[in-house]
Design an enzyme around this catalytic site. Structure first.
Site, PDB file in Angstrom:
ATOM      1  N   ASN A  44       0.836  -1.199   0.000  1.00  0.00           N
ATOM      2  CA  ASN A  44       0.000   0.000   0.000  1.00  0.00           C
ATOM      3  C   ASN A  44       0.876   1.257   0.000  1.00  0.00           C
ATOM      4  OD1 ASN A  44       0.575  -0.907   2.665  1.00  0.00           O
ATOM      5  ND2 ASN A  44      -1.230   0.101   3.523  1.00  0.00           N
ATOM      6  N   GLU A  46       0.279   5.234   0.662  1.00  0.00           N
ATOM      7  CA  GLU A  46      -0.675   6.246   1.102  1.00  0.00           C
ATOM      8  C   GLU A  46      -0.298   7.629   0.592  1.00  0.00           C
ATOM      9  OE1 GLU A  46      -1.012   5.529   5.349  1.00  0.00           O
ATOM     10  OE2 GLU A  46      -2.246   3.755   4.951  1.00  0.00           O
ATOM     11  N   CYS A  55      -4.095   0.528  -2.426  1.00  0.00           N
ATOM     12  CA  CYS A  55      -3.958  -0.708  -1.656  1.00  0.00           C
ATOM     13  C   CYS A  55      -2.864  -1.604  -2.230  1.00  0.00           C
ATOM     14  CB  CYS A  55      -5.264  -1.486  -1.675  1.00  0.00           C
ATOM     15  SG  CYS A  55      -6.563  -0.789  -0.652  1.00  0.00           S
ATOM     16  N   GLU A  57      -3.084  -4.752  -2.929  1.00  0.00           N
ATOM     17  CA  GLU A  57      -3.630  -5.607  -3.993  1.00  0.00           C
ATOM     18  C   GLU A  57      -3.662  -4.851  -5.323  1.00  0.00           C
ATOM     19  OE1 GLU A  57      -4.878  -4.972  -1.024  1.00  0.00           O
ATOM     20  OE2 GLU A  57      -6.123  -6.603  -0.264  1.00  0.00           O
ATOM     21  N   CYS A  88     -10.211  -4.943   0.738  1.00  0.00           N
ATOM     22  CA  CYS A  88     -11.312  -3.980   0.812  1.00  0.00           C
ATOM     23  C   CYS A  88     -12.280  -4.226  -0.350  1.00  0.00           C
ATOM     24  CB  CYS A  88     -10.764  -2.549   0.768  1.00  0.00           C
ATOM     25  SG  CYS A  88     -10.290  -2.006  -0.888  1.00  0.00           S
ATOM     26  N   CYS A  91     -10.861  -3.660  -3.846  1.00  0.00           N
ATOM     27  CA  CYS A  91      -9.887  -4.684  -4.257  1.00  0.00           C
ATOM     28  C   CYS A  91     -10.564  -6.022  -4.524  1.00  0.00           C
ATOM     29  CB  CYS A  91      -8.766  -4.800  -3.230  1.00  0.00           C
ATOM     30  SG  CYS A  91      -7.653  -3.382  -3.319  1.00  0.00           S
TER      31      CYS A  91
END
Ligand code: THU
Length: 142
Positions: A44, A46, A55, A57, A88, A91
């Site tokens: 990830n 940010e 993310c 993924e 999430c 994803c």
């Protein structure tokens, strides 16, 4: 059940070390196996503008597509926290796009917990590429 894919977990733990998480402090690593046999990973990343963060993924899937693969067979996702990490909602949709309903999603952590879930268990009745295919009169949702 298939044995947990330790090569994917190893790659996911390694890339998790690279996570850029100054806001959540919650590093995630993901590693997937494509149908070609190649492994792609992502962490990830940010951003001060929080919604722009991506993310793990999403990073792994972007790497797969950039690498010329389109078929995701299985993906491992790792983090450290109370409950095992699961992808999430966005994803889950990304995984279904390239893995279809039967793709294996493995969750894990550093203390050795492992869990296998299928993409369709994570996202039942998913909207996907088949939804937009021409109508044959026989198609069921994924
Ligand atoms: N995150 C992932 O990278 N993958 C998941 O499966 C769950 C959440 C990230 C997004 C954000 O950087 C941090 O974890 C906290 O939500």
């Amino acid at each position: 059940m298939t044995d947990s894919p330790e090569d994917l977990f190893e790659a996911a733990f390694a890339v998790r070390e690279m996570a850029y998480v100054p806001y959540s402090h919650y590093g995630v690593g993901a590693a997937l196996r494509a149908a070609s046999g190649r492994i792609y990973s992502g962490c990830n990343v940010e951003n001060a503008a929080y919604p722009v963060g991506t993310c793990a993924e999403a990073g792994a899937i972007a790497a797969m597509v950039a690498g010329g693969d389109r078929d995701l067979v299985e993906i491992a996702v790792v983090a450290e926290g109370g409950a095992l990490v699961t992808p999430c909602g966005g994803c889950r949709q990304r995984i279904v796009e390239f893995g279809g309903p039967k793709a294996a999603v493995w969750a894990g952590d550093l203390r050795g917990r492992r869990r296998r879930i299928t993409a369709e268990d994570l996202l039942p009745l998913a909207f996907g590429p088949k939804s937009m295919a021409p109508d044959t009169g026989e198609q069921e949702p994924d």
